[in-house]
Motif scaffolding. Sequence first.
Motif, PDB file in Angstrom:
ATOM      1  N   GLU A  69       0.854  -1.195   0.000  1.00 30.81           N
ATOM      2  CA  GLU A  69       0.000   0.000   0.000  1.00 30.81           C
ATOM      3  C   GLU A  69       0.888   1.241   0.000  1.00 30.81           C
ATOM      4  OE1 GLU A  69      -3.534   0.366   0.352  1.00 30.81           O
ATOM      5  OE2 GLU A  69      -3.768  -1.786   0.003  1.00 30.81           O
ATOM      6  N   ALA A  85      -6.722  -5.080   3.159  1.00 32.07           N
ATOM      7  CA  ALA A  85      -6.856  -3.791   2.460  1.00 32.07           C
ATOM      8  C   ALA A  85      -8.238  -3.676   1.809  1.00 32.07           C
ATOM      9  CB  ALA A  85      -5.760  -3.652   1.405  1.00 32.07           C
ATOM     10  N   SER A 100      -2.516   1.000  -4.394  1.00 32.71           N
ATOM     11  CA  SER A 100      -1.921  -0.256  -3.935  1.00 32.71           C
ATOM     12  C   SER A 100      -1.386  -1.036  -5.118  1.00 32.71           C
ATOM     13  CB  SER A 100      -2.937  -1.099  -3.169  1.00 32.71           C
ATOM     14  OG  SER A 100      -3.858  -1.705  -4.068  1.00 32.71           O
TER      15      SER A 100
END
Length: 302
Positions: free
Chosen positions: A40, A282, A58
């Motif tokens: 990220e 994420a 990302s």
Amino acid sequence: MSLNMALRRVLHFVFKVGDRAKTATFYRDVLGMKILRHEEFEEGCKATCNGPYDGKWSKTMVGFGPEDDHFVAELTYNYGVGEYQLGNDFLGLTLQSSQAVSNAKRLGWPLTEVGEALYLTQAPGGYPFYLVDKEQPSSDPVQKVCLGVSDLQKSTHYWTKLLGMKVLENNEEKKTVLMGFSDSQCKLELHDNSGAVDHGTAFGRIAFSCPREQLPGLEALMKNENQKILTPLVSLDTPGKATVEVVILSDPDGHEICFVGDEAFSQLSMVDPKGNELLDKAMAEDKSDEWFAKHNKQKAAA
């Protein structure tokens, strides 16, 4: 072929993805690839790895095995962008796996039979993938990546004479040239589009590695030949991981080409056993869709 060209290796193709969850389903559950690492970033990349965007993004590397001996996909996701416009620049990635074909059938993922034991499918966003319906080899199942060009002769000259690839097959009927740095790697196929190459906003990038010491010479050669250099030699940092050096080039049709120093890249690209978990985390924490909905806004369509 001089010895130093044999040390060059094709690494990955960069895809911009608007829907990370659907994309993860395609690569993991349909193709059967593994998440090799997930990273990220809070701001855009100095070498525009994520495209011309400067916000949070990302990078997820997916493949059938480690990056040091497999051609993989780099999935870049910009948090504020929901979709990209396809051009006619990326014409497909071909891989051999009857398992992927049966996964697609089982999951109801659309498949079109386009030849004997050959199926066409699409990754989310419309990127074409060709699946060869034969047993997945123990070596890398990814066979070739195909790019559209406007002048086959000019492009072949660029990729062979300047970048050092060797021509493996020339098919005049199909207007394609197949080339590679070695027979054991994923190949690059150039296809004559009989017209201009449109990169849309989804335009990708193909990456290669070479010994670090070759980077300045490669950049000098391109300057000498009046070829386009998008990013002169630069160091890229990944938090907590190795810093790599890259030169980003552009071929006669504007295909982006990244060359990265091999020594540092082999440290950066080590498989992270937590990659899968980091991607899932994420995705679970990504509230960008809800934020846009709440503010009655739509994610940007690039």
